[in-house]
Write an enzyme that holds these catalytic residues in place. Sequence first.
Site, PDB file in Angstrom:
ATOM      1  N   GLY A  17       0.820  -1.197   0.000  1.00  0.00           N
ATOM      2  CA  GLY A  17       0.000   0.000   0.000  1.00  0.00           C
ATOM      3  C   GLY A  17       0.855   1.249   0.000  1.00  0.00           C
ATOM      4  O   GLY A  17       2.080   1.187   0.125  1.00  0.00           O
ATOM      5  N   GLU A  24       5.005 -11.354  -6.049  1.00  0.00           N
ATOM      6  CA  GLU A  24       3.987 -11.702  -7.057  1.00  0.00           C
ATOM      7  C   GLU A  24       4.371 -11.225  -8.448  1.00  0.00           C
ATOM      8  O   GLU A  24       3.795 -11.671  -9.440  1.00  0.00           O
ATOM      9  CB  GLU A  24       2.638 -11.106  -6.651  1.00  0.00           C
ATOM     10  N   GLY A  63       1.854   5.475   1.116  1.00  0.00           N
ATOM     11  CA  GLY A  63       1.911   6.377   2.253  1.00  0.00           C
ATOM     12  C   GLY A  63       2.889   5.966   3.338  1.00  0.00           C
ATOM     13  O   GLY A  63       3.693   5.042   3.187  1.00  0.00           O
ATOM     14  N   ASN A 105       8.712  -1.278  -4.858  1.00  0.00           N
ATOM     15  CA  ASN A 105       8.064   0.025  -4.926  1.00  0.00           C
ATOM     16  C   ASN A 105       7.797   0.511  -3.507  1.00  0.00           C
ATOM     17  O   ASN A 105       6.746   0.233  -2.937  1.00  0.00           O
ATOM     18  CB  ASN A 105       6.751  -0.059  -5.711  1.00  0.00           C
ATOM     19  N   HIS A 113       8.184  -7.355  -3.877  1.00  0.00           N
ATOM     20  CA  HIS A 113       6.931  -7.890  -4.416  1.00  0.00           C
ATOM     21  C   HIS A 113       7.156  -9.249  -5.077  1.00  0.00           C
ATOM     22  O   HIS A 113       7.496  -9.328  -6.257  1.00  0.00           O
ATOM     23  CB  HIS A 113       6.341  -6.914  -5.433  1.00  0.00           C
ATOM     24  N   CYS A 165       5.629  -5.452   1.586  1.00  0.00           N
ATOM     25  CA  CYS A 165       5.812  -4.008   1.392  1.00  0.00           C
ATOM     26  C   CYS A 165       5.270  -3.214   2.577  1.00  0.00           C
ATOM     27  O   CYS A 165       5.840  -3.268   3.664  1.00  0.00           O
ATOM     28  CB  CYS A 165       5.177  -3.575   0.069  1.00  0.00           C
ATOM     29  N   LEU A 166       4.168  -2.461   2.428  1.00  0.00           N
ATOM     30  CA  LEU A 166       3.623  -1.724   3.560  1.00  0.00           C
ATOM     31  C   LEU A 166       3.242  -2.677   4.681  1.00  0.00           C
ATOM     32  O   LEU A 166       3.421  -2.366   5.867  1.00  0.00           O
ATOM     33  CB  LEU A 166       2.408  -0.911   3.118  1.00  0.00           C
TER      34      LEU A 166
END
Length: 401
Positions: free
Chosen positions: A263, A378, A265, A334, A376, A292-293
Amino acid sequence: MPNLDASALSPTGEGPGIVATRPPGATGVLVLADGTVLWGKGIGATRSQVGEVVFNTAMTGYQETLTDPSYAGQIITFTFPHIGNVGTNPEDLETLTPAARGLILRADITQPANWRSAKPLNDWLISHGISGLCGIDTRALTRRIRTHGAPNGVVAHAPDGQFDLPALAKIAAEWPGLKGMDLAREVTCAQSHVWTETEWDLRNGYGQQTEPKFHVVAVDFGAKRNILRCLAASGCKVTVLPAESTAEDVLRHQPDGVFLSNGPGDPAATGRYAVPMIQGVLNAGTPMFGICLGHQMLALALGAKTFKMDTGHRGANHPVKDLATGKVEITSQNHGFVVDEDSLPAGTAVTHRSLFDGSVEGIAVAGKPVFSVQYHPEASPGPQDAHYLFERFIETIAASK
Protein backbone atom coordinates in the site's frame (compact mmCIF):
# COMPACT_ATOMS: atom_id res chain seq x y z
CA MET A 1 10.17 19.26 -28.49
CA PRO A 2 12.37 21.03 -25.92
CA ASN A 3 14.23 18.83 -23.47
CA LEU A 4 15.62 19.42 -20.00
CA ASP A 5 19.37 19.68 -20.27
CA ALA A 6 21.41 18.44 -17.32
CA SER A 7 22.97 21.87 -16.99
CA ALA A 8 19.53 23.30 -16.17
CA LEU A 9 19.78 21.64 -12.77
CA SER A 10 22.28 23.32 -10.49
CA PRO A 11 24.62 21.06 -8.46
CA THR A 12 23.18 22.36 -5.19
CA GLY A 13 19.69 21.22 -6.10
CA GLU A 14 18.32 24.78 -6.12
CA GLY A 15 16.00 25.36 -9.04
CA PRO A 16 16.64 28.10 -11.58
CA GLY A 17 13.39 29.78 -10.58
CA ILE A 18 10.23 30.38 -12.58
CA VAL A 19 10.97 30.42 -16.31
CA ALA A 20 8.11 32.37 -17.86
CA THR A 21 9.12 31.81 -21.47
CA ARG A 22 7.33 28.80 -22.87
CA PRO A 23 9.27 26.96 -25.58
CA PRO A 24 7.39 26.67 -28.90
CA GLY A 25 4.98 23.75 -28.92
CA ALA A 26 5.18 23.02 -25.19
CA THR A 27 1.79 21.87 -23.88
CA GLY A 28 2.95 20.26 -20.66
CA VAL A 29 5.03 21.32 -17.67
CA LEU A 30 6.48 19.95 -14.47
CA VAL A 31 6.91 22.58 -11.76
CA LEU A 32 8.90 21.54 -8.69
CA ALA A 33 8.54 22.96 -5.21
CA ASP A 34 11.78 24.94 -5.50
CA GLY A 35 10.52 26.74 -8.62
CA THR A 36 12.26 24.56 -11.22
CA VAL A 37 10.18 24.46 -14.42
CA LEU A 38 10.56 21.61 -16.92
CA TRP A 39 8.71 22.03 -20.22
CA GLY A 40 7.52 19.25 -22.48
CA LYS A 41 4.63 17.93 -24.52
CA GLY A 42 1.48 17.21 -22.53
CA ILE A 43 0.03 13.71 -22.63
CA GLY A 44 -3.06 12.11 -21.14
CA ALA A 45 -5.77 14.13 -19.43
CA THR A 46 -5.77 17.93 -19.60
CA ARG A 47 -5.42 18.75 -15.92
CA SER A 48 -2.82 19.37 -13.22
CA GLN A 49 -1.88 17.11 -10.31
CA VAL A 50 0.46 17.53 -7.36
CA GLY A 51 2.55 14.70 -5.93
CA GLU A 52 5.96 13.37 -5.00
CA VAL A 53 8.14 13.00 -8.11
CA VAL A 54 9.83 9.57 -8.13
CA PHE A 55 11.48 7.36 -10.74
CA ASN A 56 10.95 3.74 -11.77
CA THR A 57 13.68 1.77 -13.58
CA ALA A 58 11.60 -1.14 -14.91
CA MET A 59 11.83 -1.84 -18.64
CA THR A 60 8.41 -3.53 -18.86
CA GLY A 61 5.08 -3.51 -17.07
CA TYR A 62 4.22 0.18 -17.25
CA GLN A 63 0.49 -0.56 -17.03
CA GLU A 64 0.98 -2.60 -13.88
CA THR A 65 3.11 0.22 -12.48
CA LEU A 66 0.53 2.90 -13.22
CA THR A 67 -2.23 0.82 -11.58
CA ASP A 68 -0.22 -0.20 -8.49
CA PRO A 69 -2.08 1.40 -5.55
CA SER A 70 1.28 1.91 -3.81
CA TYR A 71 1.91 4.82 -6.21
CA ALA A 72 -0.88 6.91 -4.65
CA GLY A 73 0.33 10.47 -4.22
CA GLN A 74 3.22 10.07 -6.66
CA ILE A 75 4.22 11.25 -10.13
CA ILE A 76 6.22 8.52 -11.87
CA THR A 77 9.28 9.26 -13.98
CA PHE A 78 9.97 6.26 -16.22
CA THR A 79 13.69 5.85 -16.93
CA PHE A 80 13.00 3.42 -19.79
CA PRO A 81 12.24 5.55 -22.86
CA HIS A 82 9.76 3.34 -24.76
CA ILE A 83 6.59 3.62 -22.69
CA GLY A 84 3.32 2.88 -24.46
CA ASN A 85 4.76 0.61 -27.13
CA VAL A 86 2.55 -2.37 -26.20
CA GLY A 87 -0.58 -0.34 -25.49
CA THR A 88 -2.94 -1.25 -22.66
CA ASN A 89 -5.44 -4.02 -22.02
CA PRO A 90 -8.12 -4.84 -19.42
CA GLU A 91 -6.13 -7.77 -17.98
CA ASP A 92 -2.87 -6.16 -16.81
CA LEU A 93 -4.47 -4.09 -14.08
CA GLU A 94 -3.48 -4.12 -10.43
CA THR A 95 -6.55 -2.08 -9.47
CA LEU A 96 -9.57 -0.70 -11.32
CA THR A 97 -8.91 2.93 -10.37
CA PRO A 98 -5.26 3.98 -10.78
CA ALA A 99 -3.88 6.00 -7.88
CA ALA A 100 -0.74 7.48 -9.51
CA ARG A 101 -0.89 11.26 -9.87
CA GLY A 102 0.89 11.47 -13.23
CA LEU A 103 3.78 10.30 -15.39
CA ILE A 104 6.88 11.73 -17.06
CA LEU A 105 8.44 10.20 -20.17
CA ARG A 106 11.52 10.74 -22.33
CA ALA A 107 9.96 9.85 -25.70
CA ASP A 108 6.48 10.51 -27.00
CA ILE A 109 3.97 7.67 -26.73
CA THR A 110 4.06 5.51 -29.85
CA GLN A 111 1.25 3.52 -31.43
CA PRO A 112 0.88 0.10 -29.75
CA ALA A 113 2.42 -2.95 -31.39
CA ASN A 114 1.14 -5.94 -29.43
CA TRP A 115 -1.64 -8.44 -30.07
CA ARG A 116 -3.04 -8.01 -26.55
CA SER A 117 -3.44 -4.25 -26.86
CA ALA A 118 -7.03 -3.01 -26.53
CA LYS A 119 -6.40 0.73 -26.19
CA PRO A 120 -3.43 3.06 -26.83
CA LEU A 121 -1.76 4.30 -23.65
CA ASN A 122 -2.67 7.95 -24.22
CA ASP A 123 -6.36 7.09 -24.61
CA TRP A 124 -6.15 4.94 -21.47
CA LEU A 125 -4.57 7.82 -19.53
CA ILE A 126 -7.36 10.16 -20.62
CA SER A 127 -10.03 7.66 -19.60
CA HIS A 128 -8.55 7.50 -16.10
CA GLY A 129 -7.89 11.22 -15.71
CA ILE A 130 -4.09 10.83 -15.54
CA SER A 131 -1.94 13.61 -17.00
CA GLY A 132 1.73 13.75 -17.81
CA LEU A 133 4.35 15.03 -20.18
CA CYS A 134 7.03 13.72 -22.50
CA GLY A 135 10.10 15.27 -24.10
CA ILE A 136 11.89 15.53 -20.75
CA ASP A 137 15.49 14.41 -20.21
CA THR A 138 14.50 11.76 -17.68
CA ARG A 139 18.15 10.90 -17.02
CA ALA A 140 18.85 14.41 -15.72
CA LEU A 141 15.68 14.40 -13.65
CA THR A 142 16.52 10.96 -12.22
CA ARG A 143 20.03 12.11 -11.28
CA ARG A 144 18.51 15.09 -9.50
CA ILE A 145 16.17 12.81 -7.52
CA ARG A 146 19.00 10.43 -6.64
CA THR A 147 21.21 13.27 -5.44
CA HIS A 148 18.74 15.48 -3.63
CA GLY A 149 15.75 13.23 -2.86
CA ALA A 150 12.26 12.99 -4.32
CA PRO A 151 10.81 16.50 -4.67
CA ASN A 152 7.20 17.58 -4.60
CA GLY A 153 5.94 18.83 -7.92
CA VAL A 154 2.94 19.59 -10.13
CA VAL A 155 2.52 18.01 -13.54
CA ALA A 156 0.14 19.89 -15.83
CA HIS A 157 -1.18 19.48 -19.37
CA ALA A 158 -3.00 22.21 -21.30
CA PRO A 159 -3.41 22.13 -25.12
CA ASP A 160 -2.96 25.90 -25.34
CA GLY A 161 0.25 25.75 -23.31
CA GLN A 162 -0.95 28.43 -20.87
CA PHE A 163 0.06 27.83 -17.26
CA ASP A 164 0.12 29.95 -14.11
CA LEU A 165 3.63 28.94 -13.12
CA PRO A 166 3.82 30.82 -9.79
CA ALA A 167 0.51 29.26 -8.74
CA LEU A 168 1.72 25.77 -9.66
CA ALA A 169 4.99 26.32 -7.80
CA LYS A 170 3.00 27.45 -4.74
CA ILE A 171 0.86 24.30 -4.88
CA ALA A 172 3.97 22.13 -5.07
CA ALA A 173 5.70 23.98 -2.22
CA GLU A 174 2.66 23.81 0.07
CA TRP A 175 1.84 20.15 -0.54
CA PRO A 176 2.77 18.36 2.71
CA GLY A 177 4.42 15.31 1.10
CA LEU A 178 4.05 11.64 1.97
CA LYS A 179 5.71 11.69 5.38
CA GLY A 180 2.93 11.40 7.94
CA MET A 181 0.31 10.79 5.24
CA ASP A 182 -2.12 7.86 5.51
CA LEU A 183 -3.09 6.95 1.94
CA ALA A 184 -4.31 3.40 2.58
CA ARG A 185 -7.76 4.78 3.32
CA GLU A 186 -7.90 6.17 -0.23
CA VAL A 187 -7.07 2.92 -2.02
CA THR A 188 -8.49 0.15 0.17
CA CYS A 189 -11.64 -1.78 -0.72
CA ALA A 190 -14.94 -0.30 0.41
CA GLN A 191 -16.22 -3.54 1.89
CA SER A 192 -15.16 -7.13 2.46
CA HIS A 193 -15.31 -9.59 -0.43
CA VAL A 194 -14.08 -13.02 -1.46
CA TRP A 195 -11.34 -13.31 -4.10
CA THR A 196 -11.15 -16.48 -6.22
CA GLU A 197 -9.30 -15.40 -9.40
CA THR A 198 -5.98 -17.18 -10.00
CA GLU A 199 -2.94 -16.37 -12.13
CA TRP A 200 -3.04 -15.67 -15.87
CA ASP A 201 -1.85 -18.09 -18.51
CA LEU A 202 -1.52 -17.64 -22.25
CA ARG A 203 -4.16 -20.17 -23.27
CA ASN A 204 -6.95 -19.59 -20.77
CA GLY A 205 -6.38 -16.17 -19.24
CA TYR A 206 -7.25 -15.97 -15.54
CA GLY A 207 -8.50 -19.06 -13.73
CA GLN A 208 -10.69 -19.64 -10.68
CA GLN A 209 -9.94 -21.33 -7.38
CA THR A 210 -12.85 -23.73 -6.80
CA GLU A 211 -11.31 -26.18 -4.33
CA PRO A 212 -9.36 -24.18 -1.73
CA LYS A 213 -7.48 -26.00 1.02
CA PHE A 214 -7.01 -23.03 3.32
CA HIS A 215 -8.73 -19.78 4.19
CA VAL A 216 -6.65 -16.59 4.21
CA VAL A 217 -7.84 -13.16 5.28
CA ALA A 218 -6.06 -10.44 3.30
CA VAL A 219 -6.11 -6.98 4.85
CA ASP A 220 -6.19 -4.54 1.95
CA PHE A 221 -3.97 -1.48 2.44
CA GLY A 222 -3.78 -1.07 -1.35
CA ALA A 223 -3.37 -4.67 -2.47
CA LYS A 224 -2.20 -5.47 -5.96
CA ARG A 225 -4.53 -7.92 -7.67
CA ASN A 226 -1.75 -10.28 -8.64
CA ILE A 227 -0.87 -10.84 -4.98
CA LEU A 228 -4.43 -12.00 -4.38
CA ARG A 229 -4.22 -14.19 -7.49
CA CYS A 230 -1.03 -15.81 -6.19
CA LEU A 231 -2.70 -16.56 -2.86
CA ALA A 232 -5.71 -18.07 -4.63
CA ALA A 233 -3.47 -20.07 -6.97
CA SER A 234 -1.66 -21.43 -3.91
CA GLY A 235 -4.87 -23.13 -2.79
CA CYS A 236 -6.49 -20.42 -0.69
CA LYS A 237 -9.94 -19.00 -0.34
CA VAL A 238 -9.12 -15.31 0.09
CA THR A 239 -11.39 -13.01 2.09
CA VAL A 240 -10.36 -9.39 1.54
CA LEU A 241 -11.03 -6.90 4.34
CA PRO A 242 -10.72 -3.08 4.35
CA ALA A 243 -7.63 -1.42 5.82
CA GLU A 244 -9.32 -0.22 9.00
CA SER A 245 -10.50 -3.69 10.04
CA THR A 246 -9.85 -4.61 13.66
CA ALA A 247 -8.34 -7.80 15.02
CA GLU A 248 -11.85 -8.90 15.92
CA ASP A 249 -12.98 -8.30 12.32
CA VAL A 250 -10.10 -10.44 11.06
CA LEU A 251 -10.31 -13.27 13.56
CA ARG A 252 -14.08 -13.75 13.40
CA HIS A 253 -13.52 -15.22 9.92
CA GLN A 254 -11.47 -17.95 11.64
CA PRO A 255 -8.67 -17.69 9.05
CA ASP A 256 -5.92 -20.24 8.66
CA GLY A 257 -3.59 -17.37 7.84
CA VAL A 258 -3.58 -13.57 7.59
CA PHE A 259 -1.96 -11.57 4.81
CA LEU A 260 -0.92 -7.91 5.18
CA SER A 261 -0.87 -6.23 1.78
CA ASN A 262 1.23 -3.58 0.11
CA GLY A 263 0.00 0.00 0.00
CA PRO A 264 0.95 3.67 -0.22
CA GLY A 265 1.91 6.38 2.25
CA ASP A 266 3.69 6.48 5.58
CA PRO A 267 3.47 3.17 7.50
CA ALA A 268 3.54 5.03 10.81
CA ALA A 269 0.42 6.97 9.81
CA THR A 270 -1.49 3.90 8.64
CA GLY A 271 -0.14 2.02 11.63
CA ARG A 272 -2.18 4.14 14.01
CA TYR A 273 -5.12 1.84 13.31
CA ALA A 274 -3.36 -1.13 11.65
CA VAL A 275 -0.79 -1.87 14.37
CA PRO A 276 -3.38 -2.75 17.05
CA MET A 277 -5.04 -5.11 14.56
CA ILE A 278 -1.72 -6.78 13.74
CA GLN A 279 -0.82 -7.12 17.41
CA GLY A 280 -4.17 -8.80 18.04
CA VAL A 281 -3.51 -11.32 15.29
CA LEU A 282 0.01 -11.90 16.63
CA ASN A 283 -1.40 -12.64 20.07
CA ALA A 284 -3.85 -15.11 18.56
CA GLY A 285 -0.95 -17.09 17.06
CA THR A 286 -2.36 -17.03 13.52
CA PRO A 287 0.22 -17.43 10.72
CA MET A 288 0.92 -14.09 9.07
CA PHE A 289 2.67 -12.91 5.90
CA GLY A 290 3.28 -9.26 4.95
CA ILE A 291 4.47 -7.58 1.76
CA CYS A 292 5.81 -4.01 1.39
CA LEU A 293 3.62 -1.72 3.56
CA GLY A 294 2.40 -4.86 5.33
CA HIS A 295 6.03 -5.73 6.08
CA GLN A 296 6.71 -2.27 7.48
CA MET A 297 3.62 -2.28 9.69
CA LEU A 298 4.40 -5.76 10.97
CA ALA A 299 7.74 -4.34 12.09
CA LEU A 300 5.95 -1.45 13.78
CA ALA A 301 3.64 -3.90 15.55
CA LEU A 302 6.70 -5.73 16.86
CA GLY A 303 8.08 -2.51 18.30
CA ALA A 304 10.43 -1.39 15.52
CA LYS A 305 10.50 1.93 13.67
CA THR A 306 10.40 3.00 10.02
CA PHE A 307 11.83 6.03 8.25
CA LYS A 308 11.49 7.73 4.87
CA MET A 309 14.19 7.06 2.30
CA ASP A 310 15.64 9.83 0.13
CA THR A 311 14.80 8.16 -3.17
CA GLY A 312 13.19 4.82 -2.33
CA HIS A 313 13.33 1.58 -4.31
CA ARG A 314 11.19 1.47 -7.46
CA GLY A 315 11.89 -0.87 -10.33
CA ALA A 316 12.20 -4.48 -11.43
CA ASN A 317 15.94 -5.02 -11.14
CA HIS A 318 16.65 -4.94 -7.40
CA PRO A 319 18.94 -7.74 -6.13
CA VAL A 320 17.99 -9.15 -2.73
CA LYS A 321 19.91 -11.82 -0.81
CA ASP A 322 18.10 -14.53 1.14
CA LEU A 323 20.34 -14.74 4.19
CA ALA A 324 19.24 -18.30 5.00
CA THR A 325 20.10 -19.84 1.62
CA GLY A 326 22.58 -17.33 0.22
CA LYS A 327 20.57 -17.10 -3.00
CA VAL A 328 20.14 -13.77 -4.73
CA GLU A 329 16.71 -12.86 -6.10
CA ILE A 330 16.03 -10.23 -8.76
CA THR A 331 13.02 -8.46 -7.32
CA SER A 332 10.36 -5.89 -8.13
CA GLN A 333 10.12 -3.08 -5.58
CA ASN A 334 8.06 0.03 -4.93
CA HIS A 335 8.57 1.70 -1.57
CA GLY A 336 9.74 5.01 -0.13
CA PHE A 337 9.87 3.97 3.52
CA VAL A 338 12.00 1.27 5.13
CA VAL A 339 12.33 -0.59 8.42
CA ASP A 340 15.03 0.74 10.77
CA GLU A 341 17.15 -2.35 11.42
CA ASP A 342 18.63 -0.97 14.65
CA SER A 343 15.14 -0.71 16.13
CA LEU A 344 14.15 -4.35 15.56
CA PRO A 345 13.43 -6.07 18.88
CA ALA A 346 15.08 -9.23 20.13
CA GLY A 347 13.53 -12.30 18.57
CA THR A 348 13.02 -10.62 15.20
CA ALA A 349 15.56 -11.69 12.60
CA VAL A 350 16.49 -10.04 9.31
CA THR A 351 15.96 -12.71 6.63
CA HIS A 352 16.58 -10.75 3.42
CA ARG A 353 18.83 -7.82 2.59
CA SER A 354 19.11 -5.41 -0.34
CA LEU A 355 22.36 -5.73 -2.27
CA PHE A 356 21.95 -2.14 -3.46
CA ASP A 357 22.11 -0.40 -0.09
CA GLY A 358 22.02 -3.12 2.58
CA SER A 359 18.54 -2.18 3.81
CA VAL A 360 16.15 -4.66 5.44
CA GLU A 361 14.17 -6.64 2.85
CA GLY A 362 12.64 -9.31 5.06
CA ILE A 363 12.04 -10.27 8.69
CA ALA A 364 10.80 -13.28 10.64
CA VAL A 365 9.66 -13.68 14.24
CA ALA A 366 11.39 -16.40 16.25
CA GLY A 367 9.02 -19.10 17.47
CA LYS A 368 6.02 -17.72 15.59
CA PRO A 369 4.62 -18.45 12.09
CA VAL A 370 5.14 -14.83 11.06
CA PHE A 371 7.33 -13.32 8.34
CA SER A 372 7.35 -10.52 5.78
CA VAL A 373 9.31 -9.07 2.86
CA GLN A 374 9.76 -5.56 1.55
CA TYR A 375 9.66 -6.48 -2.13
CA HIS A 376 6.93 -7.89 -4.42
CA PRO A 377 7.14 -11.68 -4.92
CA GLU A 378 3.99 -11.70 -7.06
CA ALA A 379 5.76 -9.76 -9.82
CA SER A 380 7.99 -11.47 -12.37
CA PRO A 381 11.28 -9.64 -12.84
CA GLY A 382 13.46 -12.70 -12.25
CA PRO A 383 11.00 -13.91 -13.62
CA GLN A 384 9.80 -15.96 -10.64
CA ASP A 385 12.71 -15.86 -8.21
CA ALA A 386 10.53 -14.95 -5.23
CA HIS A 387 7.35 -16.99 -5.83
CA TYR A 388 8.58 -19.48 -3.21
CA LEU A 389 7.43 -17.05 -0.53
CA PHE A 390 3.80 -17.91 -1.23
CA GLU A 391 4.69 -21.59 -0.93
CA ARG A 392 6.44 -20.81 2.35
CA PHE A 393 3.30 -19.10 3.65
CA ILE A 394 1.18 -22.13 2.73
CA GLU A 395 3.69 -24.46 4.38
CA THR A 396 3.58 -22.31 7.50
CA ILE A 397 -0.21 -22.52 7.55
CA ALA A 398 -0.17 -26.29 7.04
CA ALA A 399 2.38 -26.77 9.83
CA SER A 400 0.31 -24.62 12.21
CA LYS A 401 -2.80 -26.70 11.58
